[in-house]
Design an enzyme around this catalytic site. Structure first.
Site, PDB file in Angstrom:
ATOM      1  N   GLU A 119      -1.065  -4.002  -8.539  1.00  0.00           N
ATOM      2  CA  GLU A 119      -1.502  -2.792  -7.825  1.00  0.00           C
ATOM      3  C   GLU A 119      -0.644  -2.507  -6.597  1.00  0.00           C
ATOM      4  OE1 GLU A 119      -4.389  -0.447  -8.395  1.00  0.00           O
ATOM      5  OE2 GLU A 119      -2.811   0.408  -7.154  1.00  0.00           O
ATOM      6  N   VAL A 171       2.987  -0.200  -6.201  1.00  0.00           N
ATOM      7  CA  VAL A 171       3.172   1.254  -6.034  1.00  0.00           C
ATOM      8  C   VAL A 171       2.237   1.764  -4.948  1.00  0.00           C
ATOM      9  CG1 VAL A 171       3.053   3.522  -7.145  1.00  0.00           C
ATOM     10  CG2 VAL A 171       3.779   1.525  -8.469  1.00  0.00           C
ATOM     11  N   LYS A 231       8.941   3.081  -8.646  1.00  0.00           N
ATOM     12  CA  LYS A 231       7.493   3.328  -8.617  1.00  0.00           C
ATOM     13  C   LYS A 231       7.110   4.371  -9.661  1.00  0.00           C
ATOM     14  CE  LYS A 231       7.331   1.960  -3.758  1.00  0.00           C
ATOM     15  NZ  LYS A 231       7.562   2.441  -2.390  1.00  0.00           N
ATOM     16  N   THR A 287       5.843 -10.286   5.660  1.00  0.00           N
ATOM     17  CA  THR A 287       4.919  -9.252   6.126  1.00  0.00           C
ATOM     18  C   THR A 287       3.676  -9.165   5.232  1.00  0.00           C
ATOM     19  OG1 THR A 287       6.872  -8.040   6.779  1.00  0.00           O
ATOM     20  CG2 THR A 287       4.834  -6.801   6.759  1.00  0.00           C
ATOM     21  N   LYS A 319      10.721 -20.012   3.436  1.00  0.00           N
ATOM     22  CA  LYS A 319      12.143 -20.383   3.540  1.00  0.00           C
ATOM     23  C   LYS A 319      12.343 -21.386   4.658  1.00  0.00           C
ATOM     24  CE  LYS A 319      14.200 -16.137   1.756  1.00  0.00           C
ATOM     25  NZ  LYS A 319      14.022 -14.813   2.308  1.00  0.00           N
TER      26      LYS A 319
HETATM   27  N1  HSE Z   1      10.439   0.950   1.690  1.00  0.00           N
HETATM   28  C1  HSE Z   1       9.208   1.302   1.076  1.00  0.00           C
HETATM   29  C2  HSE Z   1       8.784   2.643   1.679  1.00  0.00           C
HETATM   30  C3  HSE Z   1       8.165   0.256   1.341  1.00  0.00           C
HETATM   31  O1  HSE Z   1       9.453   3.140   2.601  1.00  0.00           O
HETATM   32  O2  HSE Z   1       7.833   3.228   1.202  1.00  0.00           O
HETATM   33  C4  HSE Z   1       7.032   0.246   0.385  1.00  0.00           C
HETATM   34  O3  HSE Z   1       7.426   0.068  -0.941  1.00  0.00           O
END
Ligand code: HSE
Length: 431
Positions: A129, A132, A205, A13, A45
């Site tokens: 960057e 987070v 984070k 993604t 992959k």
């Molecule tokens: N799973 C994370 C969220 C994706 O829901 O924010 C981004 O780090």
């Protein structure tokens, strides 16, 4: 430089988003760095998979060493996830003098200091960057934008999945499980949603944010974590009655040089700026002694938003390459870590109790509170359907965590109290 060559580790993604942003913003990149940016190879992959990005399959490889050891590749962009194997890839890339841009919060929360030291020893940049809050430029906001200030508090909604779930539960009265399935179908929950709903994703984070914001190495284990799996629709309804909104809040607070960092479902006053951050959006509220209140808001995940953060880091590396200053920005922390004890952590608390509806029960509850130096700010009592049982819901004045834990322990053993149904931290109202 004629062009800058990038090796991509991962073409999922975020990787596809990086390819799209580099292609569609090539003019702007040229203008900023003075030469074209070329993706030379991408680790995948499977070579012949259908992808949502046009890419020449001759640059795809199954062998990481084709990127990590290629002397023509200047920068490795890591968007493949995972921790241990990926760490080894990055060590190999750094020791072969490649700059790194990564979106990997799991890796950076655990091995960040080690990898940053290694990168600096090899005059390499390591920027992260995108790790987070996806597309929100919060790390540069803290490190560069607020470089002159002393940050004392950060509160983050840094997980989109849990914010989506709590928003839908609050606004639509739906159950946790029902909304989680929708979040997974929409694709913003992690493959294993346990890390989202259990609070670990936010904790990673917050470890990164507090390390940068407070300039001290905060480890993942220093972050107290509670997720949202126990939150019920009734809790949210009571919260509303008291004028609060529930959010999964990453909380980092510094007093003097002593800090606390936690992630927990928190009741925020409706007037708090974070209360209006809804659905899968992220936001980080930052309080600096000189600047006062600031808030950074935006998409915390998603292909193109996260890719903008990755490609902006690429621009940062490329500007440093032109100036010949790579590896110089990883300054070591200014302060030794000092974590607050529970008797130094103060907040209000929400509490729901099931009690026997008999003479003297409320007064014995009050005695437990006053004995431990705690008192109520708000209280309500509702009769329960069953005979002679009631629910008491209250919010305390600010009290120490240690004192509140003692109250809970004594209430659990108190005659007339059947059980403690739920408790949450309450925040807002003051900076
Ligand atoms: N799973 C994370 C969220 C994706 O829901 O924010 C981004 O780090």
């Amino acid at each position: 430089m004629e062009s800058i060559s990038v090796g991509l580790l991962g073409l999922g993604t975020v990787g596809s988003g990086v390819v799209k942003v580099i292609e569609s913003h090539q003019d702007k990149l040229m203008h900023q760095i003075g030469c074209p940016v070329k993706i030379k190879k991408a680790l995948v992959k499977e070579i012949n998979k259908v992808r949502d990005v046009d890419i020449d399959t001759s640059i795809l490889t199954l062998d990481p060493e084709e990127i990590l050891l290629d002397p023509e590749i200047d920068i490795v962009v890591e968007v493949m996830g995972n921790i241990e194997e990926t760490k080894e890839h990055l060590i190999k890339a750094i020791t072969h003098k490649k700059h790194i841009v990564t979106a990997n919060k799991d890796l950076m929360a655990v091995y960040g200091p080690e990898l940053l030291t290694l990168a600096s020893e090899h005059q390499c940049d390591l920027f992260y960057e995108a790790s987070v809050a996806g597309g929100i430029p919060i790390l540069r906001g803290l490190v560069d934008g607020l470089a002159s200030d002393r940050i004392t508090k950060m509160m983050g909604i840094v997980n989109g999945t849990t914010n989506f779930i709590l928003t839908k539960m609050t606004k639509e009265g739906r159950s946790f499980d029902d909304v989680l399935s929708e979040a997974q179908a929409l694709g913003f929950a992690e493959a294993d949603p346990a890390a989202d709903v259990g609070g670990l994703d936010s904790a990673r984070k917050m470890a990164i944010l507090s390390t940068l914001g407070f300039s001290m190495n905060i480890d993942l284990d220093d972050v107290k974590v509670k997720g949202i799996t126990e939150v019920t629709e009734e809790d949210l309804q009571y919260a509303k009655q008291f004028g609060y909104i529930m959010k999964l809040i990453g909380y980092a607070h510094r007093e003097g040089n002593r800090v606390e960092v936690s992630v927990e479902p928190t009741l925020l006053e409706e007037s708090h700026p974070l209360s209006s951050v809804n659905d899968e959006y992220n936001a980080v509220y930052v309080y600096g002694e000189a600047v006062g209140e600031t808030m950074f808001y935006g998409p915390g995940a998603g292909s193109l938003p996260t890719a903008t953060a990755v490609v902006s880091d690429l621009v940062g590396v490329m500007k440093n390459m032109r100036l010949g200053v790579n590896g110089k920005s990883a300054v070591s922390p200014q302060f030794m870590k000092q974590l607050k004890e529970d008797d130094e952590i103060y907040s209000k608390h929400f509490l729901r109790l099931h009690v026997e509806d008999e003479v003297g029960v409320l007064s014995s509850i009050t005695s437990v509170f006053s004995k431990n130096g705690a008192s109520f700010e708000k209280v309500l009592q509702n009769p329960l359907g069953e005979e002679k049982r009631a629910e008491i819901v209250l919010v305390t004045h600010k009290t120490s965590l240690e004192g509140f834990e003692r109250v809970l322990e004594e209430l659990r053993d108190l005659k007339g109290v059947q059980f403690v149904k739920s408790t949450y931290r309450v925040e807002g109202g003051d900076a």
